[in-house]
Scaffold this active site. Structure first.
Site, PDB file in Angstrom:
ATOM      1  N   PRO A  10       9.907   7.918   3.402  1.00  0.00           N
ATOM      2  CA  PRO A  10       9.382   7.022   4.427  1.00  0.00           C
ATOM      3  C   PRO A  10       8.270   6.102   3.945  1.00  0.00           C
ATOM      4  O   PRO A  10       7.413   6.507   3.151  1.00  0.00           O
ATOM      5  CB  PRO A  10       8.854   7.982   5.502  1.00  0.00           C
ATOM      6  CG  PRO A  10       8.645   9.268   4.800  1.00  0.00           C
ATOM      7  CD  PRO A  10       9.703   9.338   3.737  1.00  0.00           C
ATOM      8  N   ASN A  11       8.335   4.888   4.451  1.00  0.00           N
ATOM      9  CA  ASN A  11       7.324   3.843   4.242  1.00  0.00           C
ATOM     10  C   ASN A  11       7.340   3.223   2.846  1.00  0.00           C
ATOM     11  O   ASN A  11       6.612   2.260   2.584  1.00  0.00           O
ATOM     12  CB  ASN A  11       5.910   4.365   4.570  1.00  0.00           C
ATOM     13  CG  ASN A  11       5.822   4.868   5.999  1.00  0.00           C
ATOM     14  OD1 ASN A  11       6.188   4.138   6.926  1.00  0.00           O
ATOM     15  ND2 ASN A  11       5.404   6.100   6.201  1.00  0.00           N
ATOM     16  N   ARG A  18       2.064  -2.586   1.526  1.00  0.00           N
ATOM     17  CA  ARG A  18       1.457  -1.382   2.117  1.00  0.00           C
ATOM     18  C   ARG A  18       0.275  -0.914   1.257  1.00  0.00           C
ATOM     19  O   ARG A  18       0.453  -0.529   0.103  1.00  0.00           O
ATOM     20  CB  ARG A  18       2.513  -0.270   2.160  1.00  0.00           C
ATOM     21  CG  ARG A  18       1.974   1.064   2.590  1.00  0.00           C
ATOM     22  CD  ARG A  18       2.966   2.183   2.289  1.00  0.00           C
ATOM     23  NE  ARG A  18       2.455   3.449   2.758  1.00  0.00           N
ATOM     24  CZ  ARG A  18       2.926   4.630   2.378  1.00  0.00           C
ATOM     25  NH1 ARG A  18       3.939   4.695   1.532  1.00  0.00           N
ATOM     26  NH2 ARG A  18       2.401   5.726   2.848  1.00  0.00           N
ATOM     27  N   TYR A  23      -1.261   1.731  -3.528  1.00  0.00           N
ATOM     28  CA  TYR A  23       0.114   1.807  -4.049  1.00  0.00           C
ATOM     29  C   TYR A  23       0.500   0.642  -4.963  1.00  0.00           C
ATOM     30  O   TYR A  23       1.598   0.647  -5.510  1.00  0.00           O
ATOM     31  CB  TYR A  23       1.097   1.899  -2.875  1.00  0.00           C
ATOM     32  CG  TYR A  23       0.896   3.153  -2.042  1.00  0.00           C
ATOM     33  CD1 TYR A  23       1.075   4.425  -2.598  1.00  0.00           C
ATOM     34  CD2 TYR A  23       0.486   3.078  -0.712  1.00  0.00           C
ATOM     35  CE1 TYR A  23       0.863   5.570  -1.856  1.00  0.00           C
ATOM     36  CE2 TYR A  23       0.275   4.232   0.047  1.00  0.00           C
ATOM     37  CZ  TYR A  23       0.464   5.473  -0.538  1.00  0.00           C
ATOM     38  OH  TYR A  23       0.249   6.613   0.195  1.00  0.00           O
ATOM     39  N   ASN A  74      10.672  10.667  -4.573  1.00  0.00           N
ATOM     40  CA  ASN A  74       9.377  10.345  -3.968  1.00  0.00           C
ATOM     41  C   ASN A  74       9.585  10.508  -2.472  1.00  0.00           C
ATOM     42  O   ASN A  74      10.098   9.605  -1.807  1.00  0.00           O
ATOM     43  CB  ASN A  74       8.914   8.928  -4.317  1.00  0.00           C
ATOM     44  CG  ASN A  74       7.503   8.676  -3.761  1.00  0.00           C
ATOM     45  OD1 ASN A  74       6.997   9.437  -2.925  1.00  0.00           O
ATOM     46  ND2 ASN A  74       6.883   7.600  -4.224  1.00  0.00           N
ATOM     47  N   ALA A  77       5.359  11.065   2.685  1.00  0.00           N
ATOM     48  CA  ALA A  77       4.637  12.066   3.484  1.00  0.00           C
ATOM     49  C   ALA A  77       5.469  13.325   3.728  1.00  0.00           C
ATOM     50  O   ALA A  77       4.905  14.402   3.966  1.00  0.00           O
ATOM     51  CB  ALA A  77       4.197  11.456   4.806  1.00  0.00           C
ATOM     52  N   HIS A  80       4.667  16.657   2.038  1.00  0.00           N
ATOM     53  CA  HIS A  80       3.612  17.547   2.517  1.00  0.00           C
ATOM     54  C   HIS A  80       4.016  18.313   3.772  1.00  0.00           C
ATOM     55  O   HIS A  80       3.271  19.168   4.234  1.00  0.00           O
ATOM     56  CB  HIS A  80       2.341  16.725   2.800  1.00  0.00           C
ATOM     57  CG  HIS A  80       2.055  15.679   1.758  1.00  0.00           C
ATOM     58  ND1 HIS A  80       1.850  16.006   0.430  1.00  0.00           N
ATOM     59  CD2 HIS A  80       1.986  14.316   1.816  1.00  0.00           C
ATOM     60  CE1 HIS A  80       1.648  14.884  -0.268  1.00  0.00           C
ATOM     61  NE2 HIS A  80       1.726  13.848   0.555  1.00  0.00           N
ATOM     62  N   ASP A  87      14.458  22.924   1.312  1.00  0.00           N
ATOM     63  CA  ASP A  87      15.696  23.708   1.375  1.00  0.00           C
ATOM     64  C   ASP A  87      16.885  22.928   0.818  1.00  0.00           C
ATOM     65  O   ASP A  87      17.759  23.502   0.161  1.00  0.00           O
ATOM     66  CB  ASP A  87      15.991  24.117   2.826  1.00  0.00           C
ATOM     67  CG  ASP A  87      15.174  25.328   3.258  1.00  0.00           C
ATOM     68  OD1 ASP A  87      14.541  25.965   2.392  1.00  0.00           O
ATOM     69  OD2 ASP A  87      15.172  25.628   4.468  1.00  0.00           O
ATOM     70  N   GLU A  98       9.543  15.794  -8.611  1.00  0.00           N
ATOM     71  CA  GLU A  98       8.730  15.224  -7.529  1.00  0.00           C
ATOM     72  C   GLU A  98       7.885  14.093  -8.099  1.00  0.00           C
ATOM     73  O   GLU A  98       7.255  14.247  -9.144  1.00  0.00           O
ATOM     74  CB  GLU A  98       7.819  16.312  -6.944  1.00  0.00           C
ATOM     75  CG  GLU A  98       6.874  15.780  -5.877  1.00  0.00           C
ATOM     76  CD  GLU A  98       5.917  16.845  -5.343  1.00  0.00           C
ATOM     77  OE1 GLU A  98       6.301  18.040  -5.302  1.00  0.00           O
ATOM     78  OE2 GLU A  98       4.788  16.471  -4.971  1.00  0.00           O
ATOM     79  N   HIS A 100       5.156  10.685  -7.251  1.00  0.00           N
ATOM     80  CA  HIS A 100       4.284   9.904  -6.366  1.00  0.00           C
ATOM     81  C   HIS A 100       3.659   8.778  -7.168  1.00  0.00           C
ATOM     82  O   HIS A 100       3.277   8.970  -8.323  1.00  0.00           O
ATOM     83  CB  HIS A 100       3.160  10.763  -5.780  1.00  0.00           C
ATOM     84  CG  HIS A 100       3.675  11.942  -5.032  1.00  0.00           C
ATOM     85  ND1 HIS A 100       4.199  11.830  -3.772  1.00  0.00           N
ATOM     86  CD2 HIS A 100       3.779  13.246  -5.382  1.00  0.00           C
ATOM     87  CE1 HIS A 100       4.602  13.026  -3.375  1.00  0.00           C
ATOM     88  NE2 HIS A 100       4.368  13.900  -4.337  1.00  0.00           N
ATOM     89  N   LEU A 101       3.512   7.640  -6.506  1.00  0.00           N
ATOM     90  CA  LEU A 101       2.805   6.516  -7.138  1.00  0.00           C
ATOM     91  C   LEU A 101       1.325   6.844  -7.308  1.00  0.00           C
ATOM     92  O   LEU A 101       0.729   6.587  -8.359  1.00  0.00           O
ATOM     93  CB  LEU A 101       2.942   5.264  -6.262  1.00  0.00           C
ATOM     94  CG  LEU A 101       4.356   4.702  -6.145  1.00  0.00           C
ATOM     95  CD1 LEU A 101       4.612   4.244  -4.723  1.00  0.00           C
ATOM     96  CD2 LEU A 101       4.559   3.571  -7.114  1.00  0.00           C
ATOM     97  N   SER A 102       0.726   7.374  -6.247  1.00  0.00           N
ATOM     98  CA  SER A 102      -0.714   7.649  -6.253  1.00  0.00           C
ATOM     99  C   SER A 102      -0.958   9.068  -6.784  1.00  0.00           C
ATOM    100  O   SER A 102      -0.039   9.903  -6.812  1.00  0.00           O
ATOM    101  CB  SER A 102      -1.270   7.521  -4.839  1.00  0.00           C
ATOM    102  OG  SER A 102      -0.677   8.490  -3.980  1.00  0.00           O
ATOM    103  N   ARG A 107      -6.694  12.566  -3.496  1.00  0.00           N
ATOM    104  CA  ARG A 107      -6.744  12.000  -2.150  1.00  0.00           C
ATOM    105  C   ARG A 107      -7.030  13.103  -1.106  1.00  0.00           C
ATOM    106  O   ARG A 107      -7.568  14.142  -1.456  1.00  0.00           O
ATOM    107  CB  ARG A 107      -5.429  11.255  -1.884  1.00  0.00           C
ATOM    108  CG  ARG A 107      -5.200  10.109  -2.892  1.00  0.00           C
ATOM    109  CD  ARG A 107      -3.918   9.367  -2.614  1.00  0.00           C
ATOM    110  NE  ARG A 107      -3.967   8.700  -1.318  1.00  0.00           N
ATOM    111  CZ  ARG A 107      -2.887   8.199  -0.696  1.00  0.00           C
ATOM    112  NH1 ARG A 107      -1.694   8.301  -1.282  1.00  0.00           N
ATOM    113  NH2 ARG A 107      -3.007   7.605   0.463  1.00  0.00           N
ATOM    114  N   ARG A 111      -2.706  16.008   1.326  1.00  0.00           N
ATOM    115  CA  ARG A 111      -1.762  15.533   0.298  1.00  0.00           C
ATOM    116  C   ARG A 111      -1.721  16.465  -0.914  1.00  0.00           C
ATOM    117  O   ARG A 111      -0.940  16.265  -1.846  1.00  0.00           O
ATOM    118  CB  ARG A 111      -2.126  14.115  -0.150  1.00  0.00           C
ATOM    119  CG  ARG A 111      -1.946  13.079   0.928  1.00  0.00           C
ATOM    120  CD  ARG A 111      -2.171  11.664   0.402  1.00  0.00           C
ATOM    121  NE  ARG A 111      -2.615  10.799   1.459  1.00  0.00           N
ATOM    122  CZ  ARG A 111      -1.820  10.179   2.345  1.00  0.00           C
ATOM    123  NH1 ARG A 111      -0.521  10.309   2.252  1.00  0.00           N
ATOM    124  NH2 ARG A 111      -2.327   9.421   3.287  1.00  0.00           N
TER     125      ARG A 111
END
Ligand code: DQA
Length: 151
Positions: A10-11, A18, A23, A74, A77, A80, A87, A98, A100-102, A107, A111
């Site tokens: 999402p997002n 954003r 990001y 990625n 949210a 988390h 599953d 897994e 993540h950009l950040s 943070r 997170r």
């Protein structure tokens, strides 16, 4: 030919505009182009998907069986919060990374929790858009070592 699914949650469709201070200004389309260029350089295939919907992400992970050799996720949210994504990754016999950009560990506390890390071979975070290339390199190396999914 080795095939890797790069799945975005999402997002992430809003990358570029954003919170660029967090990001960066690279769009998801730019990231897809970078991933495709890297894949063709290394003679592998990629699938590149994004959804804002948890169930669609679950379906996409299920559909990866038989099509792809590994998944780079990625989950945004949902990382988390989502037991369903954990599953789904656990249910398909595919190695996952897994991403993540950040740097999520630098943070907010919420997170720092990942439900999906436990079903992933590794985690990459904090390197911005370049993290996608690091994840592709890591997945290729992992698959080359793994006799079941060998490249
Ligand atoms: C993110 C980090 C998540 O905490 C956040 O919810 C995102 C993006 C990242 O790429 O840094 O949506 O996954």
């Amino acid at each position: 030919m080795t095939s890797i699914l790069v799945l975005n949650g999402p997002n992430l469709n809003l990358l570029g505009t954003r919170q660029p201070e967090v990001y960066g200004r690279t769009t998801l389309e730019d990231i897809e182009a970078m991933c495709r260029a890297n894949a063709s350089e290394h003679c592998i295939r990629i699938g590149f998907e994004q959804s804002n919907h948890e169930g669609v992400l679950v379906d996409t992970i299920h559909a990866a069986r038989g099509c792809h050799d590994g998944i780079i996720l990625n989950a945004g949210a949902y990382t988390h919060t989502s037991l369903a994504l954990m599953d789904a990754l656990g249910a398909v016999d595919l190695p996952a990374i897994e991403l993540h950009l950040s740097n999520v560990h630098a943070r907010e506390d919420f997170r720092h929790v990942s439900h999906i890390a436990r079903v992933c071979v590794g985690v990459i975070c904090g390197f911005g858009a370049h993290g996608y290339i690091l994840a592709l390199d890591a997945m290729r190396a992992h698959l080359a070592r793994d006799p079941e999914h060998g490249a």
